[in-house]
Design a protein around this motif. Structure first.
Motif, PDB file in Angstrom:
ATOM      1  N   VAL A  51       0.859  -1.177   0.000  1.00 31.42           N
ATOM      2  CA  VAL A  51       0.000   0.000   0.000  1.00 31.42           C
ATOM      3  C   VAL A  51       0.899   1.233   0.000  1.00 31.42           C
ATOM      4  O   VAL A  51       1.826   1.337   0.813  1.00 31.42           O
ATOM      5  CB  VAL A  51      -0.924   0.012   1.236  1.00 31.42           C
ATOM      6  CG1 VAL A  51      -1.757   1.285   1.286  1.00 31.42           C
ATOM      7  CG2 VAL A  51      -1.821  -1.224   1.241  1.00 31.42           C
ATOM      8  N   ALA A  52       0.630   2.183  -0.900  1.00 34.29           N
ATOM      9  CA  ALA A  52       1.390   3.437  -0.948  1.00 34.29           C
ATOM     10  C   ALA A  52       1.043   4.245   0.292  1.00 34.29           C
ATOM     11  O   ALA A  52      -0.086   4.702   0.455  1.00 34.29           O
ATOM     12  CB  ALA A  52       1.063   4.215  -2.212  1.00 34.29           C
ATOM     13  N   GLU A  53       2.038   4.403   1.171  1.00 31.85           N
ATOM     14  CA  GLU A  53       1.822   5.072   2.452  1.00 31.85           C
ATOM     15  C   GLU A  53       2.306   6.511   2.457  1.00 31.85           C
ATOM     16  O   GLU A  53       1.970   7.276   3.361  1.00 31.85           O
ATOM     17  CB  GLU A  53       2.535   4.292   3.555  1.00 31.85           C
ATOM     18  CG  GLU A  53       1.981   2.897   3.719  1.00 31.85           C
ATOM     19  CD  GLU A  53       2.812   2.041   4.650  1.00 31.85           C
ATOM     20  OE1 GLU A  53       3.556   2.586   5.481  1.00 31.85           O
ATOM     21  OE2 GLU A  53       2.712   0.804   4.536  1.00 31.85           O
ATOM     22  N   GLY A  54       3.120   6.873   1.476  1.00 28.25           N
ATOM     23  CA  GLY A  54       3.624   8.238   1.455  1.00 28.25           C
ATOM     24  C   GLY A  54       4.258   8.588   0.136  1.00 28.25           C
ATOM     25  O   GLY A  54       4.533   7.730  -0.707  1.00 28.25           O
ATOM     26  N   VAL A  55       4.475   9.872  -0.023  1.00 28.51           N
ATOM     27  CA  VAL A  55       5.172  10.403  -1.193  1.00 28.51           C
ATOM     28  C   VAL A  55       6.192  11.419  -0.688  1.00 28.51           C
ATOM     29  O   VAL A  55       5.906  12.215   0.203  1.00 28.51           O
ATOM     30  CB  VAL A  55       4.188  11.020  -2.221  1.00 28.51           C
ATOM     31  CG1 VAL A  55       3.335  12.107  -1.621  1.00 28.51           C
ATOM     32  CG2 VAL A  55       4.908  11.542  -3.446  1.00 28.51           C
ATOM     33  N   SER A  56       7.393  11.334  -1.212  1.00 26.97           N
ATOM     34  CA  SER A  56       8.461  12.279  -0.884  1.00 26.97           C
ATOM     35  C   SER A  56       8.728  13.123  -2.117  1.00 26.97           C
ATOM     36  O   SER A  56       8.770  12.595  -3.227  1.00 26.97           O
ATOM     37  CB  SER A  56       9.735  11.531  -0.486  1.00 26.97           C
ATOM     38  OG  SER A  56       9.497  10.719   0.638  1.00 26.97           O
ATOM     39  N   VAL A  57       8.908  14.423  -1.924  1.00 24.07           N
ATOM     40  CA  VAL A  57       9.110  15.326  -3.042  1.00 24.07           C
ATOM     41  C   VAL A  57      10.440  16.054  -2.876  1.00 24.07           C
ATOM     42  O   VAL A  57      10.712  16.660  -1.835  1.00 24.07           O
ATOM     43  CB  VAL A  57       7.957  16.347  -3.162  1.00 24.07           C
ATOM     44  CG1 VAL A  57       8.151  17.228  -4.386  1.00 24.07           C
ATOM     45  CG2 VAL A  57       6.609  15.654  -3.204  1.00 24.07           C
ATOM     46  N   ALA A  58      11.267  15.955  -3.911  1.00 22.99           N
ATOM     47  CA  ALA A  58      12.564  16.631  -3.999  1.00 22.99           C
ATOM     48  C   ALA A  58      13.044  16.416  -5.429  1.00 22.99           C
ATOM     49  O   ALA A  58      12.481  15.591  -6.156  1.00 22.99           O
ATOM     50  CB  ALA A  58      13.565  16.031  -3.004  1.00 22.99           C
ATOM     51  N   PRO A  59      14.094  17.095  -5.848  1.00 22.63           N
ATOM     52  CA  PRO A  59      14.650  16.780  -7.160  1.00 22.63           C
ATOM     53  C   PRO A  59      15.068  15.301  -7.222  1.00 22.63           C
ATOM     54  O   PRO A  59      15.466  14.721  -6.210  1.00 22.63           O
ATOM     55  CB  PRO A  59      15.864  17.704  -7.259  1.00 22.63           C
ATOM     56  CG  PRO A  59      15.524  18.854  -6.351  1.00 22.63           C
ATOM     57  CD  PRO A  59      14.757  18.226  -5.211  1.00 22.63           C
ATOM     58  N   TYR A  60      14.969  14.689  -8.401  1.00 27.30           N
ATOM     59  CA  TYR A  60      15.275  13.268  -8.573  1.00 27.30           C
ATOM     60  C   TYR A  60      16.651  12.902  -8.007  1.00 27.30           C
ATOM     61  O   TYR A  60      16.816  11.840  -7.399  1.00 27.30           O
ATOM     62  CB  TYR A  60      15.187  12.893 -10.054  1.00 27.30           C
ATOM     63  CG  TYR A  60      15.524  11.454 -10.334  1.00 27.30           C
ATOM     64  CD1 TYR A  60      14.649  10.439  -9.966  1.00 27.30           C
ATOM     65  CD2 TYR A  60      16.716  11.112 -10.958  1.00 27.30           C
ATOM     66  CE1 TYR A  60      14.951   9.105 -10.206  1.00 27.30           C
ATOM     67  CE2 TYR A  60      17.027   9.780 -11.210  1.00 27.30           C
ATOM     68  CZ  TYR A  60      16.144   8.780 -10.837  1.00 27.30           C
ATOM     69  OH  TYR A  60      16.450   7.471 -11.076  1.00 27.30           O
ATOM     70  N   ALA A  61      17.631  13.772  -8.155  1.00 28.93           N
ATOM     71  CA  ALA A  61      18.993  13.499  -7.671  1.00 28.93           C
ATOM     72  C   ALA A  61      19.011  13.226  -6.171  1.00 28.93           C
ATOM     73  O   ALA A  61      19.869  12.490  -5.687  1.00 28.93           O
ATOM     74  CB  ALA A  61      19.924  14.662  -8.012  1.00 28.93           C
ATOM     75  N   TYR A  62      18.073  13.793  -5.425  1.00 34.70           N
ATOM     76  CA  TYR A  62      18.005  13.556  -3.986  1.00 34.70           C
ATOM     77  C   TYR A  62      17.779  12.072  -3.697  1.00 34.70           C
ATOM     78  O   TYR A  62      18.336  11.526  -2.739  1.00 34.70           O
ATOM     79  CB  TYR A  62      16.871  14.391  -3.375  1.00 34.70           C
ATOM     80  CG  TYR A  62      16.779  14.258  -1.872  1.00 34.70           C
ATOM     81  CD1 TYR A  62      17.474  15.132  -1.044  1.00 34.70           C
ATOM     82  CD2 TYR A  62      16.012  13.265  -1.275  1.00 34.70           C
ATOM     83  CE1 TYR A  62      17.396  15.023   0.338  1.00 34.70           C
ATOM     84  CE2 TYR A  62      15.923  13.147   0.110  1.00 34.70           C
ATOM     85  CZ  TYR A  62      16.625  14.021   0.909  1.00 34.70           C
ATOM     86  OH  TYR A  62      16.552  13.911   2.259  1.00 34.70           O
ATOM     87  N   PHE A  63      16.971  11.411  -4.513  1.00 33.37           N
ATOM     88  CA  PHE A  63      16.606  10.022  -4.283  1.00 33.37           C
ATOM     89  C   PHE A  63      17.665   9.038  -4.759  1.00 33.37           C
ATOM     90  O   PHE A  63      17.840   7.988  -4.172  1.00 33.37           O
ATOM     91  CB  PHE A  63      15.268   9.695  -4.944  1.00 33.37           C
ATOM     92  CG  PHE A  63      14.172  10.608  -4.491  1.00 33.37           C
ATOM     93  CD1 PHE A  63      13.728  10.589  -3.183  1.00 33.37           C
ATOM     94  CD2 PHE A  63      13.597  11.512  -5.361  1.00 33.37           C
ATOM     95  CE1 PHE A  63      12.729  11.430  -2.739  1.00 33.37           C
ATOM     96  CE2 PHE A  63      12.597  12.374  -4.934  1.00 33.37           C
ATOM     97  CZ  PHE A  63      12.159  12.332  -3.624  1.00 33.37           C
ATOM     98  N   CYS A  64      18.361   9.386  -5.836  1.00 32.60           N
ATOM     99  CA  CYS A  64      19.291   8.427  -6.422  1.00 32.60           C
ATOM    100  C   CYS A  64      20.758   8.793  -6.204  1.00 32.60           C
ATOM    101  O   CYS A  64      21.643   8.012  -6.526  1.00 32.60           O
ATOM    102  CB  CYS A  64      19.013   8.241  -7.916  1.00 32.60           C
ATOM    103  SG  CYS A  64      19.336   9.711  -8.874  1.00 32.60           S
TER     104      CYS A  64
END
Length: 176
Positions: free
Chosen positions: A159-172
């Protein structure tokens, strides 16, 4: 008694009893949401939505909005990451983007809907990181039966419990 508080100009929200109530929360990929944007200073955020109920002055702060916002601040006190948690109410009370309900749905369905709209992503340990600048995730604190009463106990759908928002580079970790 219905709340008659008028919306705050430009923010699509209204102050309700020490918190904020939204008619849903639309994400702005790579940027945040209307109330909180990457680069905003903590004082600006707290002026808009009040003090956090958990983590005041810390790197991560939890705000009593609906849906709940968890903000990560950089060392200089500016917003580095905006997270929106599921509200559990479904529908318009959840985080949204481009007509897609992002939270409190099956993760695979959310990813499928976004891919159908030509948003691309890479899988992560807990969900999917979208190149547009957001991540959909599940910590597996909810289970399939929370959304589908007919689901069996061994139903492994996340189940999708959340969404994080930042530039893509933050995640990878890539430099863009």
């Amino acid at each position: 008694m219905p709340d008659s508080t008028p919306p705050v100009e430009g923010f699509g929200a209204r102050h309700v009893c020490r918190g904020w109530q939204h008619d849903g929360m639309e994400i702005i990929p790579g940027t945040g949401v209307d109330l909180v944007r990457i680069g905003d200073h903590r004082s600006q955020v707290e002026e808009r939505i009040g003090l956090p109920h958990h983590g005041p002055g810390g790197e991560r702060a939890v705000y009593g909005t609906s849906p709940m916002l968890v903000i990560t601040y950089a060392g200089d006190g500016t917003v580095e990451l905006v997270e929106i948690k599921y509200s559990g109410e479904g529908g318009d009370a959840e985080a949204r983007f481009d007509g897609v309900q992002l939270t409190h749905r099956f993760l695979d369905d959310v990813v499928s809907d976004l891919h159908a709209r030509a948003y691309t992503s890479t899988p992560s340990d807990i969900g999917h990181d979208f190149h547009a600048g957001f991540s959909i995730w599940s910590m597996h604190s909810l289970w399939a039966r929370d959304l589908d009463p007919a689901a069996g106990e061994d139903d492994a759908r996340a189940v999708a419990e959340g969404v994080s928002v930042a530039p893509y580079a933050y995640f990878c970790g890539d430099e863009e």
